[in-house]
Design an enzyme around this catalytic site. Sequence first.
Site, PDB file in Angstrom:
ATOM      1  N   ILE A  12       7.186  10.322  -0.450  1.00 24.51           N
ATOM      2  CA  ILE A  12       7.898  10.344   0.794  1.00 24.51           C
ATOM      3  C   ILE A  12       8.456  11.581   0.896  1.00 24.51           C
ATOM      4  O   ILE A  12       8.764  12.280   1.837  1.00 24.51           O
ATOM      5  CB  ILE A  12       9.039   9.116   0.809  1.00 24.51           C
ATOM      6  CG1 ILE A  12       8.183   7.735   0.903  1.00 24.51           C
ATOM      7  CG2 ILE A  12       9.837   9.330   1.978  1.00 24.51           C
ATOM      8  CD1 ILE A  12       9.174   6.583   0.437  1.00 24.51           C
ATOM      9  N   LEU A  33       7.393  15.572 -11.943  1.00 22.89           N
ATOM     10  CA  LEU A  33       5.880  15.363 -11.716  1.00 22.89           C
ATOM     11  C   LEU A  33       5.326  13.975 -12.309  1.00 22.89           C
ATOM     12  O   LEU A  33       4.298  14.189 -12.742  1.00 22.89           O
ATOM     13  CB  LEU A  33       5.060  16.650 -12.145  1.00 22.89           C
ATOM     14  CG  LEU A  33       5.590  17.886 -11.194  1.00 22.89           C
ATOM     15  CD1 LEU A  33       4.881  19.027 -11.706  1.00 22.89           C
ATOM     16  CD2 LEU A  33       5.411  17.745  -9.833  1.00 22.89           C
ATOM     17  N   ALA A  76      14.122  10.731  -6.161  1.00 21.17           N
ATOM     18  CA  ALA A  76      13.656  10.648  -7.565  1.00 21.17           C
ATOM     19  C   ALA A  76      14.043   9.115  -8.176  1.00 21.17           C
ATOM     20  O   ALA A  76      15.157   8.887  -8.246  1.00 21.17           O
ATOM     21  CB  ALA A  76      14.102  11.911  -8.371  1.00 21.17           C
ATOM     22  N   SER A 119      16.512   0.659  -0.725  1.00 21.69           N
ATOM     23  CA  SER A 119      15.101  -0.067  -0.553  1.00 21.69           C
ATOM     24  C   SER A 119      15.613  -1.413   0.252  1.00 21.69           C
ATOM     25  O   SER A 119      17.028  -1.978  -0.044  1.00 21.69           O
ATOM     26  CB  SER A 119      14.563  -0.381  -1.516  1.00 21.69           C
ATOM     27  OG  SER A 119      13.550  -1.294  -1.655  1.00 21.69           O
ATOM     28  N   TYR A 146      14.530  -3.222 -10.370  1.00 24.03           N
ATOM     29  CA  TYR A 146      14.328  -2.090  -9.508  1.00 24.03           C
ATOM     30  C   TYR A 146      15.413  -2.063  -8.397  1.00 24.03           C
ATOM     31  O   TYR A 146      16.101  -1.434  -7.874  1.00 24.03           O
ATOM     32  CB  TYR A 146      12.952  -2.118  -8.755  1.00 24.03           C
ATOM     33  CG  TYR A 146      12.635  -1.337  -7.608  1.00 24.03           C
ATOM     34  CD1 TYR A 146      12.719   0.062  -7.832  1.00 24.03           C
ATOM     35  CD2 TYR A 146      12.498  -1.911  -6.390  1.00 24.03           C
ATOM     36  CE1 TYR A 146      12.531   0.828  -6.576  1.00 24.03           C
ATOM     37  CE2 TYR A 146      12.466  -1.154  -5.277  1.00 24.03           C
ATOM     38  CZ  TYR A 146      12.214   0.211  -5.287  1.00 24.03           C
ATOM     39  OH  TYR A 146      12.254   1.149  -4.403  1.00 24.03           O
ATOM     40  N   LYS A 150      18.805   0.037  -6.939  1.00 22.03           N
ATOM     41  CA  LYS A 150      19.147   0.429  -5.581  1.00 22.03           C
ATOM     42  C   LYS A 150      20.351   0.326  -5.101  1.00 22.03           C
ATOM     43  O   LYS A 150      21.257   1.012  -4.618  1.00 22.03           O
ATOM     44  CB  LYS A 150      17.959   0.340  -4.731  1.00 22.03           C
ATOM     45  CG  LYS A 150      16.653   0.923  -5.005  1.00 22.03           C
ATOM     46  CD  LYS A 150      16.713   2.387  -4.734  1.00 22.03           C
ATOM     47  CE  LYS A 150      15.281   3.053  -5.212  1.00 22.03           C
ATOM     48  NZ  LYS A 150      15.504   4.223  -5.159  1.00 22.03           N
ATOM     49  N   ASN A 175       8.649  -1.500   4.438  1.00 20.23           N
ATOM     50  CA  ASN A 175       7.362  -1.144   3.640  1.00 20.23           C
ATOM     51  C   ASN A 175       6.766   0.151   4.066  1.00 20.23           C
ATOM     52  O   ASN A 175       6.065   0.147   5.311  1.00 20.23           O
ATOM     53  CB  ASN A 175       6.265  -2.299   3.894  1.00 20.23           C
ATOM     54  CG  ASN A 175       6.952  -3.510   3.067  1.00 20.23           C
ATOM     55  OD1 ASN A 175       7.970  -3.937   3.159  1.00 20.23           O
ATOM     56  ND2 ASN A 175       5.822  -3.865   2.160  1.00 20.23           N
ATOM     57  N   ILE A 208      -5.930 -10.916  -0.538  1.00 16.01           N
ATOM     58  CA  ILE A 208      -4.614 -11.754  -0.174  1.00 16.01           C
ATOM     59  C   ILE A 208      -3.953 -12.339  -1.119  1.00 16.01           C
ATOM     60  O   ILE A 208      -4.597 -13.466  -1.499  1.00 16.01           O
ATOM     61  CB  ILE A 208      -5.033 -12.161   1.254  1.00 16.01           C
ATOM     62  CG1 ILE A 208      -5.548 -11.422   2.248  1.00 16.01           C
ATOM     63  CG2 ILE A 208      -3.758 -13.040   1.841  1.00 16.01           C
ATOM     64  CD1 ILE A 208      -5.827 -11.926   3.718  1.00 16.01           C
ATOM     65  N   PHE A 209      -2.658 -12.233  -1.538  1.00 13.91           N
ATOM     66  CA  PHE A 209      -2.109 -12.968  -2.343  1.00 13.91           C
ATOM     67  C   PHE A 209      -1.397 -14.193  -1.764  1.00 13.91           C
ATOM     68  O   PHE A 209       0.020 -13.993  -1.503  1.00 13.91           O
ATOM     69  CB  PHE A 209      -1.091 -12.004  -3.338  1.00 13.91           C
ATOM     70  CG  PHE A 209      -1.763 -11.124  -4.030  1.00 13.91           C
ATOM     71  CD1 PHE A 209      -3.212 -10.965  -4.560  1.00 13.91           C
ATOM     72  CD2 PHE A 209      -1.273  -9.689  -4.291  1.00 13.91           C
ATOM     73  CE1 PHE A 209      -3.856  -9.938  -5.462  1.00 13.91           C
ATOM     74  CE2 PHE A 209      -2.010  -8.880  -4.890  1.00 13.91           C
ATOM     75  CZ  PHE A 209      -3.021  -9.067  -5.385  1.00 13.91           C
TER      76      PHE A 209
HETATM   77  C1  UD1 Z   1       7.385  -2.916  -1.328  1.00 13.31           C
HETATM   78  C2  UD1 Z   1       7.752  -2.280  -2.660  1.00 13.31           C
HETATM   79  C3  UD1 Z   1       9.061  -2.330  -2.997  1.00 13.31           C
HETATM   80  C4  UD1 Z   1      10.360  -2.214  -1.988  1.00 13.31           C
HETATM   81  C5  UD1 Z   1       9.738  -2.911  -0.874  1.00 13.31           C
HETATM   82  C6  UD1 Z   1      10.565  -3.113   0.436  1.00 13.31           C
HETATM   83  C7  UD1 Z   1       6.048  -2.063  -4.549  1.00 13.31           C
HETATM   84  C8  UD1 Z   1       5.208  -2.652  -5.444  1.00 13.31           C
HETATM   85  N1  UD1 Z   1       6.964  -3.031  -3.697  1.00 13.31           N
HETATM   86  O1  UD1 Z   1       7.507  -4.451  -1.571  1.00 13.31           O
HETATM   87  O2  UD1 Z   1       9.389  -1.336  -3.887  1.00 13.31           O
HETATM   88  O3  UD1 Z   1      11.411  -2.142  -2.137  1.00 13.31           O
HETATM   89  O4  UD1 Z   1       8.349  -2.947  -0.280  1.00 13.31           O
HETATM   90  O5  UD1 Z   1      10.484  -3.965   1.178  1.00 13.31           O
HETATM   91  O6  UD1 Z   1       5.974  -0.750  -4.363  1.00 13.31           O
HETATM   92  N2  UD1 Z   1      -0.588  -7.946  -1.325  1.00 13.31           N
HETATM   93  C9  UD1 Z   1      -1.702  -8.751  -1.119  1.00 13.31           C
HETATM   94  N3  UD1 Z   1      -2.696  -7.886  -1.689  1.00 13.31           N
HETATM   95  C10 UD1 Z   1      -2.678  -6.882  -2.293  1.00 13.31           C
HETATM   96  C11 UD1 Z   1      -1.507  -6.280  -2.431  1.00 13.31           C
HETATM   97  C12 UD1 Z   1      -0.384  -6.867  -1.777  1.00 13.31           C
HETATM   98  O7  UD1 Z   1      -1.948  -9.740  -0.663  1.00 13.31           O
HETATM   99  O8  UD1 Z   1      -3.824  -6.481  -2.695  1.00 13.31           O
HETATM  100  C13 UD1 Z   1       0.911  -8.607  -0.497  1.00 13.31           C
HETATM  101  C14 UD1 Z   1       1.993  -8.756  -1.453  1.00 13.31           C
HETATM  102  O9  UD1 Z   1       1.793 -10.184  -2.189  1.00 13.31           O
HETATM  103  C15 UD1 Z   1       2.896  -8.853  -0.236  1.00 13.31           C
HETATM  104  C16 UD1 Z   1       2.436  -7.888   0.721  1.00 13.31           C
HETATM  105  O10 UD1 Z   1       1.074  -7.791   0.486  1.00 13.31           O
HETATM  106  O11 UD1 Z   1       3.260 -10.054   0.189  1.00 13.31           O
HETATM  107  C17 UD1 Z   1       3.151  -6.397   0.760  1.00 13.31           C
HETATM  108  O12 UD1 Z   1       3.062  -6.049  -0.866  1.00 13.31           O
HETATM  109  P1  UD1 Z   1       3.644  -4.488  -1.132  1.00 13.31           P
HETATM  110  O13 UD1 Z   1       2.581  -3.689  -0.461  1.00 13.31           O
HETATM  111  O14 UD1 Z   1       3.351  -4.667  -2.544  1.00 13.31           O
HETATM  112  O15 UD1 Z   1       4.825  -4.508  -1.004  1.00 13.31           O
HETATM  113  P2  UD1 Z   1       6.425  -5.382  -1.173  1.00 13.31           P
HETATM  114  O16 UD1 Z   1       6.158  -6.221  -2.395  1.00 13.31           O
HETATM  115  O17 UD1 Z   1       6.718  -6.066   0.258  1.00 13.31           O
END
Ligand code: UD1
Length: 328
Positions: A12, A33, A76, A119, A146, A150, A175, A208-209
């Site tokens: 960012i 870095l 940072a 965040s 984390y 913040k 996000n 998809i989790f």
């Molecule tokens: C992210 C950030 C967090 C930040 C937040 C702000 C990370 C790990 N998380 O969280 O620091 O504060 O946004 O809202 O950097 N998912 C899948 N499959 C995958 C990967 C993710 O289904 O392969 C799902 C996750 O379970 C979640 C969604 O996608 O439900 C978004 O996940 P992710 O992109 O990791 O972001 P957040 O956890 O929302």
Amino acid sequence: MSVLINGGAGYIGAHVVRLLQERGEQAVVVDDLSNSVTGRIGDAPFFQFDLAGDSAVQQLTDIMRNYGVTAVVHFAAKKRVDESVARPAYYYQQNIGSLANTLEAMQLAEVRDIVFSSSAAVYGMPEVPADGLIAEDIPHTPINPYGETKYIGEWMIADAERAYGTRGVCLRYFNVAGSGWDDLGDPGIMNLIPAAFVRIERGEAPAIFGTDYPTPDGTCVRDYIHVKDLAAAHLAALEYLQREDRPEFAFNVGTGQGYSVSEVVAEVLTVTGFATPPVVRGRRAGDPPQLVADNSRITSVLGWSAEHGLADIVSSAWAAWRHDHDAS
Ligand code: UD1
């Protein structure tokens, strides 16, 4: 304007550096870095050191004085939620230490303005109101170290305002994804969109989790904000700090539009042309079902709104991914 960008070589930060450079403003970058490369900041003056280290206050004070710095944007930080749970003291040392040193140096060098990367993680697992949108004044109950760092960072800036006359503004990112320029893609692979690219690159379907959340299609809903729109919000925040009348201290940065994991994955499949349907895995620990910003405060007070939607986010992220991976 001469702006010190702490963490300016990161994903960012480098977007904010480039936007400032395009506007003819000076950006000075400090970065350790640990999660970034210098090739992203053009000819910006660059200093590599640990902002949480013992000599950081002196180094920062010298840089602020030597470059006539008038404002700081503080990115940072360590940002992996799972790592923060495993190594909380390290996250406090890094994220709180670097900000404390920065505020101390600002006082010594008489630099007044700071924009802080906060965040949506400060909200934790919020009760979602009837309109589905999270406003800034709901209770703050971060659920991992984390998010706690913040939240505490916001307190530190508020305390510095009272004690030193610092002026601060906190941007609570939802996000962040996409790329403003093809050479500034997200080098991280943990978030949904890059994680899907990693799997596709290996010939595997995106994962998809969890499909049993209380959401319309059972997958988690998030507010995806294009990194270039987010960078523009930082410039709006810097301008805001010049105003005498500053009614608000913290702003959500989001589009106000939620997309489910299934919808994002469908867009990824469209953009990449990968035909295999996603695989369903179990829930990932600690995921709130829905996090979508109420962005009315930033729209009305800063006059900022997002220009890019999900299609732009995914296509620009893929273009940057191809730029990095086809080159290597
Ligand atoms: C992210 C950030 C967090 C930040 C937040 C702000 C990370 C790990 N998380 O969280 O620091 O504060 O946004 O809202 O950097 N998912 C899948 N499959 C995958 C990967 C993710 O289904 O392969 C799902 C996750 O379970 C979640 C969604 O996608 O439900 C978004 O996940 P992710 O992109 O990791 O972001 P957040 O956890 O929302």
